[in-house]
Motif scaffolding. Sequence first.
Motif, PDB file in Angstrom:
ATOM      1  N   MET B 133     -78.108  21.332  83.558  1.00  0.00           N
ATOM      2  CA  MET B 133     -77.184  20.552  84.387  1.00  0.00           C
ATOM      3  C   MET B 133     -77.959  19.883  85.509  1.00  0.00           C
ATOM      4  O   MET B 133     -78.997  20.390  85.943  1.00  0.00           O
ATOM      5  CB  MET B 133     -76.084  21.448  84.972  1.00  0.00           C
ATOM      6  N   MET B 137     -74.150  17.814  90.068  1.00  0.00           N
ATOM      7  CA  MET B 137     -72.930  18.600  89.855  1.00  0.00           C
ATOM      8  C   MET B 137     -72.604  19.464  91.067  1.00  0.00           C
ATOM      9  O   MET B 137     -71.450  19.816  91.306  1.00  0.00           O
ATOM     10  CB  MET B 137     -73.022  19.464  88.588  1.00  0.00           C
ATOM     11  N   PHE B 146     -64.514  17.984  85.125  1.00  0.00           N
ATOM     12  CA  PHE B 146     -65.569  18.419  84.206  1.00  0.00           C
ATOM     13  C   PHE B 146     -65.049  18.344  82.777  1.00  0.00           C
ATOM     14  O   PHE B 146     -63.878  18.625  82.522  1.00  0.00           O
ATOM     15  CB  PHE B 146     -65.961  19.880  84.490  1.00  0.00           C
ATOM     16  N   GLU B 150     -68.916  21.040  80.126  1.00  0.00           N
ATOM     17  CA  GLU B 150     -69.446  21.214  81.490  1.00  0.00           C
ATOM     18  C   GLU B 150     -68.845  22.440  82.165  1.00  0.00           C
ATOM     19  O   GLU B 150     -69.529  23.170  82.880  1.00  0.00           O
ATOM     20  CB  GLU B 150     -69.149  19.964  82.329  1.00  0.00           C
ATOM     21  N   ARG B 153     -70.535  25.480  80.762  1.00  0.00           N
ATOM     22  CA  ARG B 153     -71.905  25.585  81.285  1.00  0.00           C
ATOM     23  C   ARG B 153     -71.879  26.050  82.742  1.00  0.00           C
ATOM     24  O   ARG B 153     -72.744  26.781  83.197  1.00  0.00           O
ATOM     25  CB  ARG B 153     -72.613  24.237  81.172  1.00  0.00           C
ATOM     26  N   ASN B 154     -70.855  25.580  83.466  1.00  0.00           N
ATOM     27  CA  ASN B 154     -70.726  25.993  84.864  1.00  0.00           C
ATOM     28  C   ASN B 154     -70.472  27.501  84.959  1.00  0.00           C
ATOM     29  O   ASN B 154     -70.935  28.164  85.889  1.00  0.00           O
ATOM     30  CB  ASN B 154     -69.589  25.201  85.539  1.00  0.00           C
TER      31      ASN B 154
END
Lengths: 436, 255
Positions: B133, B137, B146, B150, B153-154
């Motif tokens: 990332m 972000m 998002f 995303e 992944r966060n």
Amino acid sequence: MTTEARDAYRQQFGGATTEGAEWLRALRTGAMTAFDTHGFPTTRNEDWHFTSPAPIIEAAFAPMMPALGTLTAADVEPFLVPGTEWATLVFVNGRYAPQLSRVEHLPDGVRVMNLASALLEEPTLVGAHLGSLARYDQQAFAFTALNTALLRDGAFLHVRQDTVVETPIHLVYLSDAGAEGGVSYPRNLIVVDRHAKATIIEQYGATGDARYFTNAVTEAVIADGATLTHYKVQREGRKAFHVGHIEATQGRDSHFISFSFATGAALSRNNIYTRLAGAGCGATLNGLYMLDGEQICDHQTSIEHAEPNCYSRELYKGVLDDSSHGVFNGKVYVHPVAQKTDGKQTNNTLLLSPRARIDTKPQLEIFADDVKCTHGATIGQLDDRMAFYLKSRGVGAESARQLLTYAFAADVLETIELEPLKGELEKSALERFVSK
Amino acid sequence: MLTITNLSASVGDKQILRGINLTVNAGEVHAIMGPNGSGKSTLAQVIAGHPGYEVTGGSIEYEGKDLLELEPEERAHAGVFLAFQYPIEIPGVTNAYFLRTAYNEVRKARGEGEVDPMDFLDVMAEKLKLVEMDESMLHRSVNQGFSGGEKKRNEILQMAVLEPKLAVLDETDSGLDIDALRIVADGVNKLRRPGNATIVVTHYQRLLNHIVPDFVHVLAGGRIIKSGGKELALELEARGYDWLLEHETTAGAAR
């Protein structure tokens, strides 16, 4: 109640009638007559329907005693924005305090002084505008009538044509222990000439815990192509009462940007009125109020679209805890000639307690047919899912509540373009509900 | 590390978990599979302490502590992490602020000092690489706007920041395309340590090609009806759940 209170104010007026130039005496007398005719409003008055001014009236505040004279620069320091050296006028208990003020680093074409001095130094300009904008000849504006009849001092700002004042001018109105039981009448006049630009911070606070009343009026003349940004920061003492009326008139292609931040006072009423009196101008009125205990905070805004092709934007947010009570009344008046008006109004409230209350009232009166005017209001509570998400990441319940409260207010604070002030108010918003 | 004994839980009047028994040791990866509505996500949420679920019986012991006695934030401090199936959006709070606050709260609880914003950016630079990332972000609001990938992944980024001992991944693979799946799985694998354990809740076998489990459990009707090694996942992929469910019904009737 009213007869006694009215007599008391009439008595205050007795001492003021002989002061000043003839036009000023006529203005005072006219305002006093208006007050006499209409008296104080009650909740039967539509503009005061949700907020009773009775506690202010019954308290029968006497004219405020001059400051005890003991306030030092160190006492004023907490009310300034750290790291700034803005031109600052400080008033204590309604009186100008030159020893605590600093007026320097201002470009040519800018005049900043207290109103009492301006009455002597700029009588023509002051005489032309003072009392010409802030309406007082109706019962709803009884406090404005009293301010006009009893005004003594305040700030005066004149920005000449094409002059851009990069740094803001900070007006600080403090009440100290000597303010107990007293009323002050800050009166401000702002004149921004053609294509000029200025920023004002009008801030109220207290150094002690006195019970006092601030009755303030600010008039702003914004000429063609001019821009005025006005921040009001109301952090009066927790026992204090505050009624403030701001009224602007805007020339062609001018801009008025207003932000009202209110966290103080037991009861506060904030009128913010602007008249879009020239084509192609814009008004942005934003605000944030954060209340707890039994605080009452009432905002009444009025945007009068009197000419075509103007826009207005309004975003007010409230965070209400405990038994506090917020009021938002947003008037938008569109005249028949004001075609292509583009207006948007939003009022969002976060209730942190089941006992907190908000009265929100959009009031759109549209007499033109080719306009776009929208309004919306939401009332909500803290989102449990967000709170759990934060807690699951190790953030404690209290911090989570604080962070989510701040997050609610973040977008309206984000509209503040003056970075140091934005930082200060963000900090204040983040810390508002700590240790509860 | 984690011992779940005869755990029952409900939402409102609805009983969802009906006697779960599960032991997870340090260093292990457990996969929990099962049909929709079997109680997989409920189990994950109960471990994290979601207030919407009521534990009606049984116990969860985590590192010698009664996990059910701890508030959600205390569980996080103790090293429990849930990667949400549906990560929550928090408009107005930047990822940077959120991650730093969480990081410092967990550090504080562990008796370590708080980290200031500048030093935290250094910490983040490395973590961001793990989930591929961009630093930008950090300046966006938490999960707001998002994409599905995303958001997931966060979640793994947060896991990387908090360095939990026990990570529960709740359908972290759902809604991911193959590239995002690979990034998420690689992130999880890189965060594996001998002293840590992972519970992977999933509906599909494909994630388990990337995060290889030591044990696979099938949850159905609120109970674990079958446990096995990683080959069980392949069998489930090939045969579905019906054969197990029929077997369970028969067994239940026989009892």
